[in-house]
Design an enzyme around this catalytic site. Structure first.
Site, PDB file in Angstrom:
ATOM      1  N   GLU A 294      14.207  36.958  -4.614  1.00 23.86           N
ATOM      2  CA  GLU A 294      14.903  37.906  -5.477  1.00 23.86           C
ATOM      3  C   GLU A 294      15.601  38.983  -4.632  1.00 23.86           C
ATOM      4  O   GLU A 294      15.015  39.504  -3.692  1.00 23.86           O
ATOM      5  CB  GLU A 294      13.894  38.555  -6.429  1.00 23.86           C
TER       6      GLU A 294
ATOM      7  N   LYS B 281      18.876  37.975 -14.979  1.00 18.58           N
ATOM      8  CA  LYS B 281      17.494  38.234 -15.398  1.00 18.58           C
ATOM      9  C   LYS B 281      17.465  38.923 -16.769  1.00 18.58           C
ATOM     10  O   LYS B 281      18.105  39.953 -16.976  1.00 18.58           O
ATOM     11  CB  LYS B 281      16.833  39.114 -14.336  1.00 18.58           C
TER      12      LYS B 281
ATOM     13  N   CYS C  86      11.607  36.476 -11.434  1.00 15.83           N
ATOM     14  CA  CYS C  86      10.461  37.375 -11.297  1.00 15.83           C
ATOM     15  C   CYS C  86       9.770  37.674 -12.624  1.00 15.83           C
ATOM     16  O   CYS C  86       9.115  36.811 -13.194  1.00 15.83           O
ATOM     17  CB  CYS C  86      10.885  38.653 -10.567  1.00 15.83           C
TER      18      CYS C  86
END
Length: 282
Positions: free
Chosen positions: A46, A119, A156
């Site tokens: 990430e 995300k 994540c």
């Protein structure tokens, strides 16, 4: 389902080098090593070309954001074409000033830019002040047809939410990459639990990537690596990577296992979306 057969997958976990240029150079070298060892696809961690600055809240770090596609994707796309390597590139995206996302670009083995994932789920708790930096993703859950098969990305904190995992499966993902920045503490127990469970529930491969080390200028979080690949039965493909040291993890997976497991369990046949309406009522 296309893309059956063996795929050699590479994951990079590493520490912050101190500046963006040396970080990109380090990842270019990892990509060359992966290609030399026969990998067909590689995923970085990430925000791969930056520190994990979300331990602090400071507008100075907006400076790490860039357009996607943009300079980093173009630079790595040239390398992808040279090496014949599919690349997943998680970076800080600026759509325009003040409109910023936590994004991953996907580059095919011929260097073509296939698109990006943003995300969706943005945490805002101690050490992970991400709402200061990122808008929630708004591009859905794309699945990309690549030279190695159909791949998706979930970034994540997304991994705590089952809905996106399922959306990727319904869209035909065979491998889902989960690049992360996860530190010792509460999440360590969940790290080896959630992604295997998601792989089982959705019957595809999951590749989980986490950085390593302490980034002293940005906080005291200790990122514990332990990157790994898990199969559609929830089993680790080889051992996870080190919890301390940078590592290029390379594993072979058989995409035929996706169909084999789906035929055995038939979870997609037995889903009941007609009964799930209340789950998406705010």
């Amino acid at each position: 389902m296309s893309g059956m057969g063996t795929v050699r997958v590479a994951l990079v976990q590493t520490g912050w080098t101190g500046d963006t240029e040396s970080m990109v150079v380090a990842h270019e070298e990892y990509a060359r090593q992966a290609a030399a060892r026969g990998a067909g696809v590689i995923c970085f961690q990430e925000l791969f070309n930056a520190p994990y600055f979300c331990q602090l809240q400071d507008a100075e770090f907006y400076g790490y954001a860039e357009s996607v596609p943009g300079p980093t994707t173009r630079r790595l796309a040239a390398l992808a074409a040279e090496l014949g390597l599919v690349m997943v590139l998680p970076v800080y995206e600026m759509e325009q000033p003040g409109v910023l996302y936590n994004t991953a670009a996907v580059i095919d083995a011929d260097g073509s830019y296939l698109g990006k994932y943003r995300k969706h789920h943005i945490p805002h708790v101690h050490g992970f002040w991400e709402k200061f930096y990122f808008r929630p993703g708004n591009l859905g859950w794309p699945v990309f047809d690549t030279a190695v098969g159909r791949i998706g990305v979930y970034i994540c904190y997304d991994r705590h939410f089952p809905e996106g995992w399922r959306a990727l499966g319904l869209a035909g993902a065979q491998i889902v990459f989960n690049p992360s920045a996860t530190s010792r503490g509460l999440s360590a127990h969940l790290w080896k639990l959630e992604q295997p469970a998601a792989a089982v529930a959705n019957e595809y491969f999951v590749a989980a990537i986490n950085r390593v080390g302490v980034e002293r200028d940005y906080g005291d979080d200790d990122f514990y690596g332990t990157s790994y690949i898990v199969d559609p039965d929830g089993r680790f493909v080889g051992d996870p990577a080190s919890d301390r040291e940078p590592e290029l993890l390379i594993r072979d997976i058989d995409l035929g296992q996706v169909r084999e497991v789906r035929d055995r369990w038939a979870f997609y046949r037995d889903r009941r979306p007609d009964a799930y309406g209340p789950l998406v009522t705010p």
